[in-house]
Design an enzyme around this catalytic site. Structure first.
Site, PDB file in Angstrom:
ATOM      1  N   THR A  84      13.510   0.910 -10.111  1.00  0.00           N
ATOM      2  CA  THR A  84      13.393   1.189  -8.676  1.00  0.00           C
ATOM      3  C   THR A  84      14.723   1.087  -7.937  1.00  0.00           C
ATOM      4  OG1 THR A  84      11.092   0.510  -8.637  1.00  0.00           O
ATOM      5  CG2 THR A  84      12.300   0.361  -6.553  1.00  0.00           C
ATOM      6  N   ASN A 105      17.244  -3.340 -11.645  1.00  0.00           N
ATOM      7  CA  ASN A 105      16.665  -4.162 -10.581  1.00  0.00           C
ATOM      8  C   ASN A 105      17.296  -5.553 -10.570  1.00  0.00           C
ATOM      9  OD1 ASN A 105      14.912  -2.157  -9.742  1.00  0.00           O
ATOM     10  ND2 ASN A 105      13.140  -2.997 -10.828  1.00  0.00           N
ATOM     11  N   ASP A 294       3.626   3.160  -7.172  1.00  0.00           N
ATOM     12  CA  ASP A 294       4.221   2.339  -8.230  1.00  0.00           C
ATOM     13  C   ASP A 294       3.325   1.155  -8.579  1.00  0.00           C
ATOM     14  OD1 ASP A 294       6.657   1.697  -9.907  1.00  0.00           O
ATOM     15  OD2 ASP A 294       6.516  -0.140  -8.727  1.00  0.00           O
ATOM     16  N   HIS A 298       1.550   0.649 -12.183  1.00  0.00           N
ATOM     17  CA  HIS A 298       1.727  -0.542 -13.021  1.00  0.00           C
ATOM     18  C   HIS A 298       0.385  -1.219 -13.323  1.00  0.00           C
ATOM     19  CE1 HIS A 298       6.028  -0.679 -13.318  1.00  0.00           C
ATOM     20  NE2 HIS A 298       6.201  -0.694 -12.010  1.00  0.00           N
ATOM     21  N   HIS A 340      11.810   7.281  -9.844  1.00  0.00           N
ATOM     22  CA  HIS A 340      11.641   7.393 -11.303  1.00  0.00           C
ATOM     23  C   HIS A 340      10.228   7.893 -11.539  1.00  0.00           C
ATOM     24  CE1 HIS A 340       9.256   3.770 -10.909  1.00  0.00           C
ATOM     25  NE2 HIS A 340      10.243   3.213 -10.261  1.00  0.00           N
ATOM     26  N   HIS A 485       7.780   1.922 -16.537  1.00  0.00           N
ATOM     27  CA  HIS A 485       8.823   2.955 -16.608  1.00  0.00           C
ATOM     28  C   HIS A 485      10.108   2.209 -16.968  1.00  0.00           C
ATOM     29  CE1 HIS A 485      10.067   1.254 -12.764  1.00  0.00           C
ATOM     30  NE2 HIS A 485       8.786   1.205 -12.498  1.00  0.00           N
TER      31      HIS A 485
HETATM   32 ZN    ZN Z   1      10.129   2.205  -8.550  1.00  0.00          ZN
END
Ligand code: ZN
Length: 553
Positions: A84, A105, A294, A298, A340, A485
């Site tokens: 991200t 990140n 996102d 997840h 992404h 990801h």
């Molecule tokens: Zn992200």
């Protein structure tokens, strides 16, 4: 209005060059688009090109409007570390992570006094109040300006505003000089330390508090989503048929639901109205990053009922948001893309004709690797030897070792990784530094070239490891975290890129472009002077006709 030169070129191209623009419109040619007074950059977190391709026929709201503009269905977040923070860092800086410095990140500074050695990408770790778990948020790690920063430097009256479900997304899109910045934090929207929340944020927080306080039932299921409601087990987690019910005070359930995006867009629209964005003496910048796709990805993966509900609600909420921007009566241009892509849970990939997708071997986690290195070199295995943010990416070897032992430990770590059947490529930092920066089409770059774009000499790991295609780097799925990801593979790199402005004719171009092309494209629309070489990307002509949106300076 168009600059004189391109208006002239447009008139000369018309068979009767003396026709006025008004007459040209009567003759069937669209009127020239106005220069936008407000740029609206929207990132939909984890909205990869595959999700866009799958769902775009169903869009009727904001995404339906935006896909009438210039559509690049296969744009590239070209780098290897598709997370991200790096992804958002490319959007409005126009440079790859190797230049923005935002390689992940989290990275590790093994010289730091803190025990975990971990540094968050938007943290001011020099602030004594900051820790990697509760960071003091700052743009200090971002080595370059954003478009909003550049606009303010050129035109002091420009306003730069960012709103997001995540602090790192708001900061990476907004940058160093923000007139207003908000992100979701636990139970409401928060801002930078020392800033008081403005009335719009207080009102948004009160509205969310009231709604979440009493809870809400599951969301309605659009007719075309029902067929996706098939339960799959990822470890102990059942998923596939969820509807996002929120218990009283269920703030985490709120966050992992379409409601987070609805609140983010509501706050962004409130701020646009109150601040009268687009009505000042210079163009303004509004960045919005929507995090729910996102969080839903997840928690539940991509191919179940949950993602279907999420994208249907997102499309509707974007429609409401654009209608509220229309009501401001300013010429605005929108870009929508993603930080992404992502991959579904391997258990469902397995059922849907994609056997071979699998979960990562826990032996690739930093702690386990440290023990293997210690055993190989005959070192005591009790102190942390290898640091890292998961079972792939950057690994850092402890500085507590003598220099010669440390060098051997780095070599051993790279050897262990290379011998592992799930590892596609492992490079030491020195090997990575020697890889030339890639050029040409991002779809053709080698893994080492992709990794090179995620390299920073200060922040990269001693060894960088990339996993094989379809190895999901979550060893043990748990509630809220079953799919992810972060890989160098195209399911994580490819994202949609849409530009829309009232009056601009649309087109679709399937050839690959890059997200680093966004900043030069938007800079040209507002005639912002930018020094040569400032961007890694190039301007995309989003008119696709006689008018060229790039040659307007
Ligand atoms: Zn992200």
């Amino acid at each position: 209005m168009l600059p004189i030169r391109s208006r002239f070129a447009r008139l000369m191209a018309f068979p009767l060059a003396m026709l006025s623009l008004g007459q040209a419109a009567l003759a069937g040619e669209a009127p020239a688009p106005a220069d936008p007074k407000l740029l609206v950059a929207i990132s939909v977190d984890q909205f990869g090109a595959d999700l866009f391709a799958q769902y775009r026929p169903h869009f009727t709201g904001g995404l339906a409007r935006l896909q009438q503009g210039a559509v690049y269905p296969s744009a590239y977040q070209s780098h290897a570390a598709t997370e991200t923070c790096p992804g958002h860092s490319t959007l409005l800086t126009g440079v790859h992570p190797a230049r923005s410095g935002i390689i992940a990140n989290n990275w590790y500074d093994v010289t730091l006094a803190r025990a975990d050695k971990r540094v968050y990408c938007v943290e001011d770790e020099a602030n004594p109040d900051s820790s990697s778990k509760q960071p003091v948020v700052s743009a200090g790690h971002l080595r370059v300006p954003t478009l909003g920063d550049r606009m303010k430097a050129t035109w002091p009256q420009s306003r730069n505003v960012a709103v997001s479900g995540k602090d790192r997304a708001a900061i990476m899109m907004g940058g160093h000089r923000l007139d207003a910045v908000y992100w979701w934090q636990g139970r409401g929207f928060a801002s930078l330390a020392g800033r008081t929340l403005e009335a719009d944020a207080l009102a948004e927080n009160a509205a969310v508090l009231a709604a979440v306080g009493k809870g809400s039932p599951g969301l309605p299921v659009p007719a075309w989503c029902g067929a996706r409601a098939r339960v799959v087990k990822a470890g102990d987690v059942g998923l596939g048929n969820g509807r996002f019910a929120v218990d009283a005070d269920g703030f985490d359930q709120f966050r992992v639901s379409p409601r987070l995006d609805e609140a983010t867009l509501d706050l962004a629209a409130r701020l646009a109205g109150t601040m009268q964005l687009g009505k000042g003496a210079a163009p303004d910048m509004l960045s919005v990053s929507l995090s729910a796709t996102d969080y839903v990805g997840h928690a539940f993966g991509h191919e179940g009922q949950e993602m279907c509900i999420q994208l249907a609600r997102l499309d509707a909420a974007l429609g409401v948001f654009l209608t509220r921007l229309d009501a401001l009566k300013v010429d605005y241009a929108v870009v929508l893309t993603a930080d992404h892509g992502g991959l579904d849970v391997p258990e469902r990939l397995d059922q849907q004709g994609m056997p071979g997708a699998t979960r990562v071997d826990p032996a690739l986690l930093p702690g386990a690797l440290g023990k293997q290195v210690a055993a190989r070199l005959g070192l005591p295995g009790d102190a942390p030897l290898v640091y890292g943010d998961g079972a792939f990416g950057d690994y850092y070897v402890s500085r507590d070792l003598p220099a010669d032992v440390r060098a051997k430990a780095i070599t051993a770590l790279a050897d262990i990784l290379r011998a592992h059947p799930q590892v596609a490529l492992a490079l030491t930092k020195d090997e990575l530094a020697r890889v030339p920066l890639p050029a040409g089409s991002p779809q053709d770059w080698s893994l080492r070239e992709r990794a090179r774009l995620s390299y920073d000499p200060e922040r990269s790991g001693d060894v960088v490891s990339l996993l094989n295609r379809a190895v999901v780097p979550i060893a043990t799925p748990g509630p809220g975290y079953t799919a992810t990801h972060g890989s160098p593979w195209d399911y994580d790199r490819r994202v949609p890129l849409l530009f829309w402005q009232k009056g601009r004719a649309g087109f679709e171009q399937p050839a690959p472009v890059e997200t680093v092309d966004i900043a030069p494209t938007l800079a040209a629309l507002i005639h912002l002077p930018v020094p040569a070489g400032a961007f890694d990307g190039r301007c995309l002509d989003i008119d696709g006709g006689e008018v060229n949106s790039c040659s307007g300076k």
